[in-house]
Structures are given as structure tokens and as C-alpha cells.
Design an enzyme around this catalytic site. Structure first.
Site, mmCIF file in Angstrom:
data_model
loop_
_atom_site.group_PDB
_atom_site.id
_atom_site.type_symbol
_atom_site.label_atom_id
_atom_site.label_comp_id
_atom_site.label_asym_id
_atom_site.label_seq_id
_atom_site.Cartn_x
_atom_site.Cartn_y
_atom_site.Cartn_z
ATOM 1 N N ASP A 106 15.260 36.839 32.015
ATOM 2 C CA ASP A 106 14.500 35.857 31.244
ATOM 3 C C ASP A 106 14.737 36.060 29.748
ATOM 4 O OD1 ASP A 106 13.024 38.345 31.416
ATOM 5 O OD2 ASP A 106 11.324 37.306 30.500
ATOM 6 N N GLU A 122 10.433 39.807 32.082
ATOM 7 C CA GLU A 122 10.201 40.989 31.254
ATOM 8 C C GLU A 122 9.473 40.628 29.978
ATOM 9 O OE1 GLU A 122 11.139 44.016 28.110
ATOM 10 O OE2 GLU A 122 11.601 41.876 28.170
ATOM 11 N N GLU A 123 9.778 39.450 29.417
ATOM 12 C CA GLU A 123 9.208 39.075 28.125
ATOM 13 C C GLU A 123 7.711 38.771 28.201
ATOM 14 O OE1 GLU A 123 10.706 39.490 25.492
ATOM 15 O OE2 GLU A 123 12.865 39.284 25.790
ATOM 16 N N HIS A 141 14.736 37.053 19.584
ATOM 17 C CA HIS A 141 13.545 36.201 19.565
ATOM 18 C C HIS A 141 13.547 35.254 18.365
ATOM 19 C CE1 HIS A 141 10.875 38.891 22.360
ATOM 20 N NE2 HIS A 141 12.167 39.008 22.646
ATOM 21 N N ASP A 182 19.092 38.868 24.168
ATOM 22 C CA ASP A 182 18.030 39.709 24.714
ATOM 23 C C ASP A 182 17.499 39.025 25.976
ATOM 24 O OD1 ASP A 182 15.770 41.175 25.290
ATOM 25 O OD2 ASP A 182 14.675 40.618 23.479
ATOM 26 N N HIS A 229 17.119 42.328 32.136
ATOM 27 C CA HIS A 229 16.246 41.216 32.524
ATOM 28 C C HIS A 229 16.901 39.875 32.243
ATOM 29 C CE1 HIS A 229 14.711 40.184 28.412
ATOM 30 N NE2 HIS A 229 14.754 41.490 28.187
ATOM 31 N N ASP A 277 18.742 47.206 27.067
ATOM 32 C CA ASP A 277 17.816 46.222 26.516
ATOM 33 C C ASP A 277 17.225 46.689 25.190
ATOM 34 O OD1 ASP A 277 16.211 43.989 26.230
ATOM 35 O OD2 ASP A 277 14.646 44.729 27.574
#
Length: 414
Positions: free
Chosen positions: A82, A178-179, A383, A144, A80, A201
Site C-alpha cells: 500500500d 502498513e500505512e 508521502h 514507499d 508493503h 522500508d
């Protein structure tokens, strides 16, 4: 193979966080289009076929099989584009540092050193003298899942340089949002053409995710009644107090900061409001399907309890499913698991099956009929502003992809 560290730095420098406040648009933020456009150009430059960058920032392409493997099932690779929205993310100033041991320092922000120690992340004990990608501490990195993107692109670069490396036909997809739970939901699986796929991922090198949480969003709405506080007795109903009462009824020990492994949780993502109107957003997670349904029942019962105490209609709760535990389906495809575990062992890495405390695009794809386990991308402390990606782990993951392709790309009788 080109410089995969430089590739990751280039990708991470494009801030592309998704947003839960995207008003239903896909992608939820315009910045994801910039990342998609870059990846589309690079795929074309590498020689990929059928490259498409659509209006929703989905990037797809095909790659031809090696000689003799043309008739084999097409293998999909997905990541992903994003990045997480929970931490600051724009601008992103990624850089490569040579880690010398001790604390890995990202930078200094408002007089505070942003760093991670080997005691917090023991993987650092084996990284002294190697290169690591970090930011300056003012934002998350975005490894990520841009590390996963970099590894897929580096694998294609390797195949372009040596088309004789055995591999089946490939399908590549880089997806937005995705997030925020959207991810691969708009991917046209039939046009993509993969018979099975892998996402890249999850975190440390060697992880193979066969299970995810069952997941939903919960939205709690509170309606109050305002009145002058001097005459409030028996009249005033405070919507914020109603939300606080609701939250207090959820098990405090079942929050993410108190859980691990397969333990589920309730997580308060946001809360806002005033006396007459307030709202809260939760995410609810559990690997066990029955436990997941019980959590929704607990929230509904808490809502009823507050309504009995504060007045009918004070609170309402609604749920929106986001993904299911792909372990229910992935285990039916032992050939995929054998290929994944074997590819790690081929390069000297002992793999480990981990129950992912999150979800992946693979969970969505699996329940749409495309089995899709998840492989490590090599990022750590995702994150957060302390996120880092060891370059060595990315390089090894490109080797893993090569061996995965070799295992799934052996010509019949080969």
C-alpha cells in the site's frame, strides 16, 4: 538483472493507497488487490514456490536455497504494497528522468512548479547525470514502499538467472495496509517459515533501522448541546470549541513539525464536527516507553480539564496501540545486525543506524517473535508529491540483498 526502474514504474502506476476510513476491512481499499494480484503473477513467472495471494491481499512465497544451503535458517524479506493516503494518489503517472542538476522538477500543477532542490535534499548533489524515478507532480510516487518491492523482486530475478549465488531458503511477503497501522499483523508467521527477516522500508541508501517509535492512535469524542444562539448563555456547549480547547492544552512544541531524532510528538491527523458532536484523531509517538506513556497521561489530563470547565462528559479520549519500539528486541540478535551492516560494506556503502521516526512491519513481526530489522529502500521525500527514487540506489540495494544472502547463506564450514 532486468530494468529495475521499469519495474518500479510498473508498480507505482497501480494506485494502491490504504485508507484510515476502511471500516475495519483488510485491505482497507480494493485497489490493493490489483497490486497483490500483479505481484503474485510475477512471483510465479520468476519460479517462486508456494505462491499465495489471499483474500486480504497478503502475497507470500518461498524460494529454494542455493546448493548446500538447504538446511540453513530461512531468511524472510518483507515490504508493503500500500501507499500513503495523506497525499493525492490516483492516477499515478510515474516516469524516469535523467537528472541534470539544479532543481529536480516533477511537473507543473495549477500553475505551480512541483520540484525539489539540492538545498532541500543534498543527496541530489551526487545524482547529476543519473536516472531518477518521479511522478508528474500530481500525486505521490509510492516509492514507499514499492521501491522495496522492486528490489526484492529484482533480487529473486537475479537468483533465478544464477541459482549458484549462495543464499539460504527465502520467504517473501508483500503485505497491505502498513500505512494505516495494520501491515503484517495477519501474516501467518508459522506458515511463512522464516527464522528471521528484514523489511526494506526506510529511505536513503545505507540506513538500517533498529529502533522505531512506540505508537498509538488517540480518538477524542466531544458532545455538545445546541440551542438558538440568541438564548445560548449558560446553555450552549459547543463540541468544536471543546476540541479546540483540548488541542490547545497539548504542548505546541511537541508537534512533528517541531521535533526530530528521538523526540516524540502529538499529531492531529483530522478533526470534524459541529456544535453537538465533534471528533478528532491523533497519532502519538515516542521512542522512549516511559515518555510514550506520559503522553497518553497528558491527553487524559487535558480531557479531564476540559470536562471540568465545560461539563462532565463533554470529552472522552480512547487509545489504540499500533506498534512498539522494536529496539527493545532487535538488539538481542547481533548476528542479524552484523550481516546487515556487513552487506552494505561489501558493496562500498557505509551503513548508519537510524532511529526511525515511524513504524515498520518489522516492528510488528519483531514483537510477534520474528526479529526483523529494517533496511533502506532508497526513496526520498515519501508521502509527498515531490517523492523521488534514485535508480542507482535501488540497484545498489539489490547488491546489498545478494551480499546479505551470501552472509546468511554460507554452507556449514564454508
Amino acid at each position: 538483472m532486468g530494468d529495475i526502474a521499469e519495474r518500479l514504474v510498473r508498480y507505482c502506476a497501480i494506485a494502491s493507497p490504504s485508507s484510515p476510513d476502511g471500516a475495519g476491512a483488510v485491505p482497507s481499499t480494493p485497489s490493493q488487490h490489483a497490486m497483490a494480484a500483479l505481484l503474485g503473477r510475477e512471483l510465479e513467472e520468476l519460479g517462486a514456490e508456494d505462491v499465495s495471494v489471499d483474500a486480504h491481499a497478503y502475497v507470500t512465497a518461498h524460494w529454494p536455497a542455493s546448493p548446500g544451503c538447504e538446511g540453513l535458517p530461512r531468511l524472510g524479506l518483507c515490504a508493503h504494497l500500500d501507499t500513503a493516503w495523506q497525499a493525492v494518489g490516483d492516477p499515478v503517472r510515474p516516469r524516469v528522468v535523467r537528472y541534470g542538476g539544479g532543481p529536480l522538477v516533477m511537473g507543473e500543477v495549477d500553475g505551480e512548479t512541483v520540484a525539489v532542490t539540492p538545498e532541500e535534499e543534498p543527496v541530489l548533489l551526487g545524482l547529476a547525470g543519473t536516472d531518477v524515478v518521479v511522478t508528474d507532480g500530481t500525486s505521490l510516487l509510492g516509492g514507499d514502499d514499492k521501491a522495496g518491492i522492486a528490489e526484492i523482486m529484482a533480487y529473486l530475478e537475479r537468483l533465478a538467472a544464477d541459482p549458484a549465488i549462495p543464499h539460504p531458503p527465502l520467504a517473501v511477503a508483500f503485505v497491505p495496509d502498513e500505512e494505516v497501522g495494520h501491515g503484517a499483523s495477519l501474516l501467518d508467521i508459522d506458515a511463512w517459515g522464516a527464522a528471521w527477516a528484514f523489511t526494506l522500508d526506510t529511505g536513503p541508501l545505507g540506513e538500517v533501522t533498529l529502533e522505531t517509535f512506540n505508537a498509538c492512535d488517540a480518538f477524542v469524542e466531544a458532545r455538545g448541546r445546541a440551542v438558538h444562539t440568541g438564548w445560548a448563555k449558560g446553555v450552549l456547549v459547543n463540541a468544536c470549541e471543546a476540541l479546540a480547547a483540548f488541542h490547545g492544552l497539548l504542548p505546541a512544541a511537541e508537534r512533528p513539525e517541531h521535533t526530530e531524532g528521538r523526540e516524540g510528538f502529538y499529531h492531529l491527523v483530522s478533526m470534524e464536527g459541529e456544535c453537538e458532536r465533534a471528533r478528532a484523531h491523533y497519532i502519538v509517538r515516542d521512542h522512549d516507553r516511559a515518555g510514550f506513556e506520559r503522553r497518553r497521561d497528558v491527553m487524559a489530563a487535558a480531557c479531564d480539564h476540559v470536562n471540568r470547565a465545560m461539563g462532565a462528559g463533554t470529552l472522552s479520549v480512547s487509545f489504540r496501540d499500533t506498534y512498539r519500539n522494536m529496539g527493545e528486541e532487535v538488539g538481542r540478535h547481533p548476528e542479524l545486525l552484523e550481516a546487515a551492516f556487513g552487506a552494505f560494506r561489501d558493496v562500498g556503502v557505509e551503513p548508519s543506524a537510524v532511529p526511525m521516526r515511524g513504524g515498520t512491519d518489522g516492528a510488528q513481526l519483531t514483537f510477534r517473535g520474528l526479529p526483523c530489522p529494517n533496511l533502506s529502500a532508497g526513496y526520498h521525500l515519501a508521502h509527498s508529491r515531490r517523492e523521488f527514487v534514485p535508480v542507482r540506489e535501488m540497484e545498489v540495494m539489490v547488491d546489498v540483498l545478494e551480499h546479505l544472502g551470501r552472509r546468511l547463506g554460507s554452507p556449514p564450514g564454508g
